[in-house]
Scaffold this motif. Structure first.
Motif, PDB file in Angstrom:
ATOM      1  N   UNK A   1       0.827  -1.203   0.000  1.00 29.84           N
ATOM      2  CA  UNK A   1       0.000   0.000   0.000  1.00 29.84           C
ATOM      3  C   UNK A   1       0.860   1.253   0.000  1.00 29.84           C
ATOM      4  N   UNK A   2       2.020   1.202   0.635  1.00 33.93           N
ATOM      5  CA  UNK A   2       2.910   2.360   0.672  1.00 33.93           C
ATOM      6  C   UNK A   2       3.559   2.606  -0.684  1.00 33.93           C
ATOM      7  N   UNK A   3       3.877   1.546  -1.421  1.00 33.01           N
ATOM      8  CA  UNK A   3       4.580   1.672  -2.694  1.00 33.01           C
ATOM      9  C   UNK A   3       3.648   1.981  -3.868  1.00 33.01           C
ATOM     10  N   UNK A   4       2.338   1.901  -3.650  1.00 33.10           N
ATOM     11  CA  UNK A   4       1.404   2.139  -4.748  1.00 33.10           C
ATOM     12  C   UNK A   4       1.501   3.605  -5.195  1.00 33.10           C
ATOM     13  N   UNK A   5       1.519   3.863  -6.508  1.00 35.75           N
ATOM     14  CA  UNK A   5       1.656   5.227  -7.021  1.00 35.75           C
ATOM     15  C   UNK A   5       0.329   5.967  -7.003  1.00 35.75           C
ATOM     16  N   UNK A   6      -0.765   5.212  -6.824  1.00 36.82           N
ATOM     17  CA  UNK A   6      -2.073   5.838  -6.705  1.00 36.82           C
ATOM     18  C   UNK A   6      -2.841   5.106  -5.613  1.00 36.82           C
TER      19      UNK A   6
END
Length: 114
Positions: free
Chosen positions: A97-102
């Motif tokens: 969830x932290x690495x998601x770009x959106x």
């Protein structure tokens, strides 16, 4: 004295083997086997069986409320990577969830007009 002990050991061994051959035999993949009879002499325990301990306050409370302790596994299956990954920490599943770009914003929590 030695010859007497050897003769005694020989007769004892012969009687043991003849008793084994008198038991009913069954064939198995390892060869013929026999089922030994149940023991006739019960073996005593060194100490008596331990008494059941009374439940602690927490155990009684947990039983009343229906709480059960179950540990979570350290690794979980990641469908994207098709591999087992850690649940927490470096390269963990919680980092997705932290690495998601959106990311989605719940209604009423974001700034209006942007």
């Amino acid at each position: 004295m030695n010859t007497h002990l050897i003769a005694l050991a020989l007769t004892s061994t012969q009687s043991l083997i003849s008793a084994l051959f008198n038991l009913p035999a069954h064939s198995s993949e390892n060869g013929p086997t026999v089922k030994l009879p149940n023991p006739t002499t019960p073996l005593p325990r060194e100490k008596p069986l331990p008494k059941a301990k009374p439940p602690t306050k927490w155990e009684r409370f947990a039983k009343e409320k229906g709480i059960s302790h179950s540990k979570k596994d350290r690794e979980v299956w990641d469908d994207d990577k098709q591999a087992w990954v850690r649940r927490w920490g470096k390269d963990g599943k919680n980092k997705d969830k932290e690495d998601a770009w959106i990311s989605e914003v719940k209604a009423g929590t974001g700034k209006s007009g942007v």
